[in-house]
Design a protein around this motif. Structure first.
Motif, PDB file in Angstrom:
ATOM      1  N   ARG A  17      55.951  35.774  51.245  1.00  0.00           N
ATOM      2  CA  ARG A  17      57.288  36.381  51.224  1.00  0.00           C
ATOM      3  C   ARG A  17      57.293  37.653  50.391  1.00  0.00           C
ATOM      4  O   ARG A  17      57.962  38.641  50.728  1.00  0.00           O
ATOM      5  N   LEU A  18      56.521  37.652  49.296  1.00  0.00           N
ATOM      6  CA  LEU A  18      56.466  38.823  48.421  1.00  0.00           C
ATOM      7  C   LEU A  18      55.794  39.999  49.112  1.00  0.00           C
ATOM      8  O   LEU A  18      56.289  41.130  49.068  1.00  0.00           O
ATOM      9  N   ARG A  21      57.966  41.041  52.263  1.00  0.00           N
ATOM     10  CA  ARG A  21      59.371  41.368  51.979  1.00  0.00           C
ATOM     11  C   ARG A  21      60.224  41.168  53.239  1.00  0.00           C
ATOM     12  O   ARG A  21      61.016  42.026  53.636  1.00  0.00           O
ATOM     13  N   ARG A 180      57.499  46.122  54.304  1.00  0.00           N
ATOM     14  CA  ARG A 180      58.679  45.452  54.829  1.00  0.00           C
ATOM     15  C   ARG A 180      58.440  44.969  56.256  1.00  0.00           C
ATOM     16  O   ARG A 180      57.907  45.692  57.095  1.00  0.00           O
TER      17      ARG A 180
END
Length: 214
Positions: A17-18, A21, A180
């Motif tokens: 998830r990091l 993003r 992203r």
């Protein structure tokens, strides 16, 4: 899953998830607590990791990715695939028989492990294209998704479109690049009564294209 496995899974999910993003969209009510198959486009080896990481922890514990044995069956990758993700490894190298009953028998053997997982009440993450694409197009679906629906009548299928993961970990890459991404969950679909293989596969693929353009 063991206590150690859960701890590692939590760390891996957080890392995924990091790095990505991920911006998550949900279009329609999802059967998060019900058995289903999450089916998605495929452009990166990060795909199933990211999709899996975005599920609630209790759902992750009963959701198993389907992954290519030729990539995930060695060294640390196998440890992660089998002990953390509990992936179902499938062999992409074997070529099916051309026609007739032999071809049907091979297809049946290929999806038997997936049917067994579903029969045990767990969910799957599946990539119907069968191999990675370029991140822009969605290739024609192979027949596995249809065959699973025939074997498990009433099964819910949740389309998921993954955007930009081919840039987070491109083909040939080993280290993810923080960037992203977008993950869009669509409304569940299922096999309609009397629907043939090709008709269903075209419709299922179209749901991903609609999410891509949403």
């Amino acid at each position: 899953m063991t206590t150690v496995g859960r701890a590692v899974a939590s760390v891996v999910a957080g890392f995924a998830r990091l790095v990505t993003r991920a911006k998550v969209q949900c279009l329609g009510e999802l059967p998060m607590t019900e058995q289903c198959i999450y089916f998605a486009n495929h452009s990166s080896h990060m795909d199933f990791v990211v999709l899996w990481s975005l599920l609630p922890s209790d759902v992750r514990e009963k959701t198993r990715p389907v992954a290519a044995a030729d990539y995930w069956s060695k060294g640390l990758k196998r440890l992660l695939a089998c002990d953390v993700f509990r992936a179902v490894l499938v062999d992409r190298a074997s070529k099916p028989a051309a026609i007739g009953s032999d071809a049907e028998a091979q297809r049946s053997r290929a999806i038997r492990p997936l049917i067994d997982v579903l029969a045990g009440g767990e969910s799957l993450i599946l990539f119907p294209e069968g191999t990675r694409g370029n991140g822009l197009e969605v290739a024609r679906f192979k027949s596995g998704l249809y065959n699973l629906c025939v074997a498990r009548p009433g099964l819910k299928l949740v389309p998921v479109y993954l955007k930009n993961l081919n840039r987070v970990l491109p083909k040939g890459g080993f280290v993810p690049t923080p960037m992203r991404s977008e993950v869009t969950f669509g409304a569940p679909i299922g096999l309609r009564e009397g629907e043939g293989r090709e008709e269903f596969l075209v419709r299922a693929r179209a749901t991903l294209l609609e999410l891509r353009d949403a």
